[in-house]
Structures are given as C-alpha cells and as structure tokens.
Design a protein around this motif. Structure first.
Motif, PDB file in Angstrom:
ATOM      1  N   ARG A  96      49.211  45.609  34.797  1.00 22.63           N
ATOM      2  CA  ARG A  96      48.814  44.197  34.728  1.00 22.63           C
ATOM      3  C   ARG A  96      48.332  43.669  36.074  1.00 22.63           C
ATOM      4  NH1 ARG A  96      54.612  41.995  32.930  1.00 22.63           N
ATOM      5  NH2 ARG A  96      54.508  44.032  31.916  1.00 22.63           N
ATOM      6  N   GLU A  97      48.855  44.225  37.187  1.00 21.78           N
ATOM      7  CA  GLU A  97      48.423  43.754  38.506  1.00 21.78           C
ATOM      8  C   GLU A  97      46.923  44.003  38.711  1.00 21.78           C
ATOM      9  OE1 GLU A  97      48.312  42.085  42.211  1.00 21.78           O
ATOM     10  OE2 GLU A  97      49.862  41.928  40.656  1.00 21.78           O
ATOM     11  N   LYS A  98      46.441  45.161  38.240  1.00 22.91           N
ATOM     12  CA  LYS A  98      45.011  45.446  38.383  1.00 22.91           C
ATOM     13  C   LYS A  98      44.178  44.548  37.473  1.00 22.91           C
ATOM     14  CE  LYS A  98      45.442  50.190  40.042  1.00 22.91           C
ATOM     15  NZ  LYS A  98      45.059  51.610  39.835  1.00 22.91           N
ATOM     16  N   LEU A  99      44.691  44.237  36.288  1.00 20.46           N
ATOM     17  CA  LEU A  99      43.992  43.300  35.410  1.00 20.46           C
ATOM     18  C   LEU A  99      43.968  41.913  36.037  1.00 20.46           C
ATOM     19  CD1 LEU A  99      45.338  44.427  31.924  1.00 20.46           C
ATOM     20  CD2 LEU A  99      43.015  44.716  32.791  1.00 20.46           C
ATOM     21  N   ARG A 100      45.065  41.548  36.678  1.00 17.58           N
ATOM     22  CA  ARG A 100      45.129  40.257  37.372  1.00 17.58           C
ATOM     23  C   ARG A 100      44.065  40.200  38.467  1.00 17.58           C
ATOM     24  NH1 ARG A 100      47.425  39.560  42.215  1.00 17.58           N
ATOM     25  NH2 ARG A 100      48.050  37.476  42.912  1.00 17.58           N
ATOM     26  N   GLU A 101      43.943  41.283  39.241  1.00 16.46           N
ATOM     27  CA  GLU A 101      42.947  41.318  40.308  1.00 16.46           C
ATOM     28  C   GLU A 101      41.533  41.229  39.743  1.00 16.46           C
ATOM     29  OE1 GLU A 101      43.773  44.902  42.357  1.00 16.46           O
ATOM     30  OE2 GLU A 101      45.675  44.195  43.215  1.00 16.46           O
ATOM     31  N   ALA A 102      41.296  41.939  38.627  1.00 18.23           N
ATOM     32  CA  ALA A 102      39.971  41.889  37.998  1.00 18.23           C
ATOM     33  C   ALA A 102      39.655  40.483  37.504  1.00 18.23           C
ATOM     34  CB  ALA A 102      39.909  42.886  36.842  1.00 18.23           C
TER      35      ALA A 102
END
Length: 319
Positions: free
Chosen positions: A93-99
């Motif tokens: 989810r952290e990478k989705l948040r960054e995206a």
C-alpha cells in the motif's frame, strides 16, 4: 434545427437524442452505415449539448499486474499466453500511496487501483485484499483524490466493503458483444461480467465500463455491446482500441495491428455518443490511429495519456 449535418439519418438521430428519445438497435445500426463526416459532426453536437466539456484527470496504480487465470484472447496478462510483458505480484500500500501522490501532483482528481487478477477473491487472497483496502484508506486520508477500483469479479460483500471504504467508481469492462464474447474468452461469460457491474451498482458504486475494438469483432458487435451497457446503466463509457501483443491468440489471428480503421474507430465513437448521450466517454489515443483532436471532435470528452487519464483540454504537468 431543420438541417444540422445535411445527412437525413444523422439529423433525425440528433433531433431524437436531444429530445431524450433513445435510439433503437435498428436505428443505431443505420447510423453505422452513414459516412464518417456527418456522423462524427452529429455526435459532437450531441456531446456539446448533453455531455459538456468534462475536465478531470485520473491516475492508475496496479496492485497486481499479470498472473491471471483467465484465457481472454486479447490479454497479455493471462498466465495461459506466452506474451512478454512486465508482471509483478502484490504491491504494498505504501507504493500505491506514493503513486497516488505523484498522480495528484500531476493534476489528477481521481486514482484507480487496478488488479489484473480474475477477481477480488478476498477469502483466497486475504493479503492482497487487505493491501487494497489499506491503500484506499490511506489515499483518501492523505490526498484529496477520489478513489476508483478495478479488481475483476466481485461478490456482494466485497462490493459493500469497497463502497463503505469510499470507492466512487468500479471499473469493469464487458469487452465486446455477448455474441463475440464467446469467441475471445472461454473461462467466464458475458453474463458474469454483467453480474459484477450489477453487484457494484447494488452496493452504491458508480460504474465505468466499455469495450475493446479492433480484435476481430464486427460493427454490429460494437453497437450491440454499447446497447447492452445502456441497459445496465453505466456512468462512464470507456472505448479502448486494442494494441495486439505478440503471444496472445488475438494477435496470432489478426496480426500486430488493430483490426479496425481510423474511420471505423471514429464511427464507433460517434455511435456510442448517440447511444450514451449524457455520460462521459473516454479512450486512450496514445496507441490509437486517431488524434486527440479527432476523438474530442467526434463525441468523446476524456483521454487517457499513459498512466494518466486526461479529460478535456487540461494540461498535465510532468513535474
């Protein structure tokens, strides 16, 4: 309003559509036989009167990419095909948040969380489901973005959970007509796709759906698919032009170019506008043999650019 385009069939369709009278299948098929110029001109009239100039941008974030059990003949992400495409498992989810934050910085108003799996399957893939829910919660809490989801087939409780988390649109394509659907997929049915759209709708989520053109279907298939989606009652129509990928059955059958001409794409778009007169219609012209201007002047009002969807004449920053 006695003469709008000079084409009797198109002008009659314009008048009836502006009066709120839905076109029949026979009338829609008659439009498909008209020359492209008056047809697209008429569709632009309908769009400008009923659908406006929608301006918005949507970013995309893949929670998974590839590794799908289904055999859709056009899809490079099927585990059953031998296409050379980038694949990955579950993204945190952290990478989705960054995206999502990158998309917002580029001007996005919406963010679509996408999985290329067969379905959400929350009981079988609990970790993936939890990452999706966590990403939705984080993105809504830390950005001003609206969140959409494209996770494949849904069960009632999954749709209800997505609605409770604040998902605004569920994205689920029907791909083509019921007749041609059987030619491109054997592992599920058109009716199953329709049922997922109805499941999301019943949970209170708006619907984005549409078709893929250029994979061997007929003009009649395109009309029939658009009529099916009118019956379902979608909120955004997505018209996608196939980019055939080597190693997929459709590419083996039709080659590596879409099986549709630029004029046929524009005619399809125009007919979709007459059938879906008041909703947003989007496409991705980056891979299509038509220009952004042609799309916007033929009844469309939303364009996907790479990993962003660009609605109307809105500049997207690369910063």
């Amino acid at each position: 309003m006695s003469q709008l385009t000079g084409n009797e069939a198109v002008d009659d369709a314009i008048k009836r559509t502006l009066a709120g009278e839905p076109l029949s299948r026979a009338e829609s098929l008659t439009l498909a036989q008209q020359p492209v110029e008056p047809l697209t001109e008429g569709a632009d009239i309908v769009r400008s009167r009923l659908a406006g100039e929608g301006v918005s941008v949507r970013g995309l974030g893949y929670v998974t990419r590839g590794i799908c059990s289904q055999d859709c003949g056009f899809c490079a992400y099927s585990a059953r095909h031998d296409a050379d495409v980038e694949q990955h498992g579950v993204i945190e989810r952290e990478k989705l948040r960054e995206a999502a934050k990158r998309a917002e910085r580029k001007g996005a108003e919406r963010f679509n969380i996408v999985s290329t799996r067969r379905g959400a399957d929350s009981e079988l893939r609990t970790d993936e489901w939890e990452e999706v829910l966590g990403a939705i919660e984080t993105i809504r809490a830390e950005t001003d973005l609206d969140v959409d989801a494209c996770l494949g087939f849904l069960q009632d409780h999954e749709a209800e959970k997505l609605a409770a988390e604040g998902v605004q649109h569920y994205v689920h394509m029907v791909e083509t007509s019921p007749r041609y659907f059987e030619e491109i997929t054997s592992t599920h049915t058109f009716e199953q796709r329709r049922e997922t759209l109805e499941t999301a709708r019943a949970a209170g989520i708006d619907l984005i759906s549409g078709i893929i053109v250029g994979m061997g279907e007929t003009p009649t298939d395109r009309v029939d698919a658009a009529l099916e989606l009118r019956e379902i009652g979608i909120d955004v129509f997505s018209l996608n032009i196939l980019s055939p990928i080597s190693g997929t059955p459709v590419a083996d059958e039709i080659g590596l170019e879409p099986d549709i001409t630029p004029d046929e794409i524009l005619k399809t778009l125009a007919i979709v506008r007459f059938i879906h007169s008041e909703i947003r219609i989007d496409t991705n012209t980056a891979r299509a043999p038509i220009s952004r201007e042609e799309f916007l002047e033929s009844g469309g009002n939303s364009i996907q650019l790479g990993d962003m969807i660009h609605y109307g004449d809105y500049p997207v920053s690369e910063a």
